[in-house]
Design a protein around this motif. Structure first.
Motif, PDB file in Angstrom:
ATOM      1  N   ASN A 122      -6.170   1.046   4.432  1.00 12.39           N
ATOM      2  CA  ASN A 122      -5.645   0.748   5.761  1.00 12.39           C
ATOM      3  C   ASN A 122      -5.910  -0.729   6.082  1.00 12.39           C
ATOM      4  O   ASN A 122      -7.058  -1.182   6.077  1.00 12.39           O
ATOM      5  CB  ASN A 122      -6.324   1.630   6.810  1.00 12.39           C
ATOM      6  CG  ASN A 122      -6.096   3.107   6.525  1.00 12.39           C
ATOM      7  OD1 ASN A 122      -5.037   3.496   6.044  1.00 12.39           O
ATOM      8  ND2 ASN A 122      -7.098   3.919   6.808  1.00 12.39           N
ATOM      9  N   TRP A 123      -4.855  -1.481   6.327  1.00 11.41           N
ATOM     10  CA  TRP A 123      -5.016  -2.886   6.662  1.00 11.41           C
ATOM     11  C   TRP A 123      -3.943  -3.290   7.649  1.00 11.41           C
ATOM     12  O   TRP A 123      -2.940  -2.596   7.850  1.00 11.41           O
ATOM     13  CB  TRP A 123      -4.969  -3.773   5.404  1.00 11.41           C
ATOM     14  CG  TRP A 123      -3.741  -3.623   4.546  1.00 11.41           C
ATOM     15  CD1 TRP A 123      -3.566  -2.771   3.496  1.00 11.41           C
ATOM     16  CD2 TRP A 123      -2.508  -4.331   4.678  1.00 11.41           C
ATOM     17  NE1 TRP A 123      -2.331  -2.897   2.950  1.00 11.41           N
ATOM     18  CE2 TRP A 123      -1.652  -3.866   3.654  1.00 11.41           C
ATOM     19  CE3 TRP A 123      -2.033  -5.314   5.528  1.00 11.41           C
ATOM     20  CZ2 TRP A 123      -0.344  -4.337   3.483  1.00 11.41           C
ATOM     21  CZ3 TRP A 123      -0.754  -5.800   5.363  1.00 11.41           C
ATOM     22  CH2 TRP A 123       0.081  -5.319   4.349  1.00 11.41           C
ATOM     23  N   TYR A 124      -4.161  -4.435   8.283  1.00 14.53           N
ATOM     24  CA  TYR A 124      -3.193  -4.945   9.251  1.00 14.53           C
ATOM     25  C   TYR A 124      -3.128  -6.460   9.116  1.00 14.53           C
ATOM     26  O   TYR A 124      -4.066  -7.116   8.650  1.00 14.53           O
ATOM     27  CB  TYR A 124      -3.567  -4.530  10.680  1.00 14.53           C
ATOM     28  CG  TYR A 124      -4.932  -4.991  11.121  1.00 14.53           C
ATOM     29  CD1 TYR A 124      -5.122  -6.234  11.723  1.00 14.53           C
ATOM     30  CD2 TYR A 124      -6.053  -4.175  10.934  1.00 14.53           C
ATOM     31  CE1 TYR A 124      -6.378  -6.648  12.131  1.00 14.53           C
ATOM     32  CE2 TYR A 124      -7.308  -4.590  11.329  1.00 14.53           C
ATOM     33  CZ  TYR A 124      -7.460  -5.822  11.942  1.00 14.53           C
ATOM     34  OH  TYR A 124      -8.703  -6.237  12.328  1.00 14.53           O
TER      35      TYR A 124
ATOM     36  N   SER B 239      -9.260  -0.777  -3.088  1.00 12.93           N
ATOM     37  CA  SER B 239      -8.254   0.130  -2.552  1.00 12.93           C
ATOM     38  C   SER B 239      -7.365   0.600  -3.691  1.00 12.93           C
ATOM     39  O   SER B 239      -6.599  -0.192  -4.256  1.00 12.93           O
ATOM     40  CB  SER B 239      -7.410  -0.571  -1.480  1.00 12.93           C
ATOM     41  OG  SER B 239      -6.375   0.281  -1.063  1.00 12.93           O
TER      42      SER B 239
ATOM     43  N   GLU C 197       3.326   2.665   2.601  1.00 11.75           N
ATOM     44  CA  GLU C 197       2.750   2.710   3.947  1.00 11.75           C
ATOM     45  C   GLU C 197       2.782   1.344   4.636  1.00 11.75           C
ATOM     46  O   GLU C 197       3.032   1.258   5.831  1.00 11.75           O
ATOM     47  CB  GLU C 197       1.287   3.179   3.878  1.00 11.75           C
ATOM     48  CG  GLU C 197       1.109   4.646   3.569  1.00 11.75           C
ATOM     49  CD  GLU C 197      -0.350   5.054   3.637  1.00 11.75           C
ATOM     50  OE1 GLU C 197      -1.217   4.159   3.765  1.00 11.75           O
ATOM     51  OE2 GLU C 197      -0.628   6.259   3.562  1.00 11.75           O
ATOM     52  N   ASN C 198       2.521   0.278   3.881  1.00 11.27           N
ATOM     53  CA  ASN C 198       2.418  -1.048   4.493  1.00 11.27           C
ATOM     54  C   ASN C 198       2.786  -2.092   3.452  1.00 11.27           C
ATOM     55  O   ASN C 198       2.538  -1.917   2.262  1.00 11.27           O
ATOM     56  CB  ASN C 198       0.996  -1.297   5.009  1.00 11.27           C
ATOM     57  CG  ASN C 198       0.964  -2.296   6.125  1.00 11.27           C
ATOM     58  OD1 ASN C 198       1.972  -2.940   6.437  1.00 11.27           O
ATOM     59  ND2 ASN C 198      -0.195  -2.451   6.757  1.00 11.27           N
TER      60      ASN C 198
ATOM     61  N   HIS D  74      -9.364   3.553   1.683  1.00  8.26           N
ATOM     62  CA  HIS D  74      -8.092   4.234   1.935  1.00  8.26           C
ATOM     63  C   HIS D  74      -6.919   3.266   1.897  1.00  8.26           C
ATOM     64  O   HIS D  74      -5.782   3.680   1.728  1.00  8.26           O
ATOM     65  CB  HIS D  74      -8.137   4.934   3.301  1.00  8.26           C
ATOM     66  CG  HIS D  74      -9.195   6.000   3.369  1.00  8.26           C
ATOM     67  ND1 HIS D  74      -9.116   7.159   2.642  1.00  8.26           N
ATOM     68  CD2 HIS D  74     -10.354   6.061   4.060  1.00  8.26           C
ATOM     69  CE1 HIS D  74     -10.180   7.923   2.899  1.00  8.26           C
ATOM     70  NE2 HIS D  74     -10.952   7.263   3.744  1.00  8.26           N
TER      71      HIS D  74
ATOM     72  N   THR E 216       0.852  -1.182   0.000  1.00 12.05           N
ATOM     73  CA  THR E 216       0.000   0.000   0.000  1.00 12.05           C
ATOM     74  C   THR E 216       0.894   1.240   0.000  1.00 12.05           C
ATOM     75  O   THR E 216       1.778   1.377   0.854  1.00 12.05           O
ATOM     76  CB  THR E 216      -0.923   0.016   1.222  1.00 12.05           C
ATOM     77  OG1 THR E 216      -1.779  -1.121   1.167  1.00 12.05           O
ATOM     78  CG2 THR E 216      -1.784   1.272   1.229  1.00 12.05           C
TER      79      THR E 216
ATOM     80  N   GLU F  98     -11.990   0.009   7.229  1.00 12.83           N
ATOM     81  CA  GLU F  98     -12.265   1.295   6.620  1.00 12.83           C
ATOM     82  C   GLU F  98     -13.555   1.888   7.152  1.00 12.83           C
ATOM     83  O   GLU F  98     -14.456   1.186   7.595  1.00 12.83           O
ATOM     84  CB  GLU F  98     -12.401   1.142   5.094  1.00 12.83           C
ATOM     85  CG  GLU F  98     -11.174   0.587   4.399  1.00 12.83           C
ATOM     86  CD  GLU F  98     -10.022   1.558   4.360  1.00 12.83           C
ATOM     87  OE1 GLU F  98     -10.281   2.763   4.510  1.00 12.83           O
ATOM     88  OE2 GLU F  98      -8.882   1.117   4.180  1.00 12.83           O
TER      89      GLU F  98
END
Length: 403
Positions: free
Chosen positions: A394-396, A325, A363-364, A392, A178, A379
């Motif tokens: 955003n993940w983990y 995304s 970012e990731n 956006h 990302t 999200e």
């Protein structure tokens, strides 16, 4: 007597023609002639009777013949009618058979159509079940308070939004990246293939968008009543239901003991041992906030009731969306090398961070060399007009699945 046979000799007919005895008297001859005449008359009468019988028999036979011919004609007519009826019946059966064939063909078409509709419905139901499961597992986030203009009951109106979590499976020899700038990700996806230097080995990889599952956006509108409360854990008492309603009304009426004042209505359900109490004064239910337990005096004992706010939940603007995304890319076709997973991940990150390779700030990143792994996109959705959702990114990392 048979009239058609030739006449017999007189001797054979019972008469004896004798030559008159010249010596006999004339009277004897006359007497004998009378007797012979008498015999002939009797024979004539018998012949006449026989003739009449034969004529009658002939008439009867002719009548029977005529009747037989008439019956035969009738039978022939019936046979002709039966043949016509048989032909008509056969034609009718053939028409019915053709009609059945046509109906059978139409039914087969209807069955095929219904089967397709059933498949579509099953698919819709499966998606609906998937949506329900996702909604049930979704965490809610407070959005805002709604105005209470012209609200005579002093109700509280809150709006919550769904905090979407979308699991994504990352398979062996794949990587998920990302970027801070979505233009970098879109430029890499447009190029398609890239050559990455991994441990002095040049590896061709494919850059694809990350396909995410369907997501659901909705708003949960919660109205907390200013005049109603829910009461649970009501004790079972050997009294009629109207008496129980009276005791509940008296118990919650007492304002000096924390009650809400005058009560408008009490709805009590003996099976669930629950009740809904409606106060007359707007805002009366606010006095029970923060006090889930409430004493209840009955039959000389003190019971504990559980009190909660009376809420009205309404789901609005609930729609499924395809999550995409635009800042995230998926790398496929990464060949195995001798380096460990973390080192390969660092090499991939270094390559795609360089502007000379068309990359940018990352970012990731997550790389899987063996087995598989799950990451989770989380999200807050903003709906656009195309029913697609641009997340956006955003993940983990969630978990690793060993091979």
């Amino acid at each position: 007597m048979d009239l058609t046979s030739p006449p017999l000799p007189l001797r054979d007919n019972g008469f004896d023609m004798v030559t008159p005895d010249p010596l006999g008297t004339e009277e004897e001859n006359m007497q004998r002639l009378r007797e012979e005449l008498k015999a002939w008359k009797e024979r004539v009468v018998e012949a006449e009777n026989l003739k009449a019988d034969l004529l009658f028999s002939n008439a009867c036979a002719e009548e029977d013949c005529a009747n037989a011919q008439e019956e035969l004609m009738k039978l022939k007519g019936l046979q002709g009618n039966d043949q016509k009826d048989s032909i008509v019946y056969r034609d009718t059966l053939e028409d019915q058979l053709h009609q059945l064939y046509r109906e059978n063909t139409e039914l087969k078409k209807d069955i095929e159509k219904l089967s397709k509709e059933l498949e579509e419905l099953s698919s819709v139901q499966a998606r609906s079940a998937q949506v329900q499961k996702k909604v049930a597992e979704m965490k809610l986030k407070f959005s805002h308070m709604e105005g209470m203009n012209n609200d005579s009951d002093m109700d509280t109106h809150c709006v919550f939004g769904g905090n979407v979590k979308i699991p994504f499976r990352l398979n062996q020899n794949q990587a998920l990246l990302t970027f801070e700038d979505e233009e970098v990700a879109q430029r890499l996806i447009k190029k398609g293939k890239h050559t990455v230097n991994l441990d002095n080995n040049k590896v061709d990889v494919r850059v694809l968008p990350a396909p995410l599952d369907m997501v659901v956006k909705f708003e949960l509108h919660v109205t907390i009543s200013g005049r109603k409360i829910n009461v649970a854990n009501i004790p079972e008492l050997p009294i009629p239901e109207d008496w129980m309603r009276d005791k509940l009304e008296l118990n919650f009426y007492k304002t000096q003991k924390g009650g809400g004042g005058e009560i408008e209505n009490v709805t009590y359900d003996s099976e669930s041992r629950r009740a809904v109490i409606t106060f007359l004064r707007p805002g009366a239910s606010n006095s029970f906030w923060g006090s889930p337990k409430y004493p209840f005096l009955a039959n000389g004992r003190c019971y504990t009731l559980f009190v909660s706010s009376h809420t009205d939940l309404r789901l609005k603007n609930c729609q499924p969306y395809c999550g995409v995304s635009k800042k995230t890319i998926l790398l496929k076709g990464i060949q195995e090398v001798e380096e460990d997973e973390e080192s390969i991940q660092d090499m991939i990150e270094i390559h795609f961070q360089k502007p000379s390779n068309g990359g940018g700030e990352i970012e990731n990143i997550k790389y899987v060399s063996k087995g598989a792994a799950y990451v989770c996109f989380e999200e807050e959705l903003t709906v656009n007009s195309s029913n697609s959702e641009f997340l956006h990114g955003n993940w983990y990392f969630m978990s690793k699945i060993d091979p």
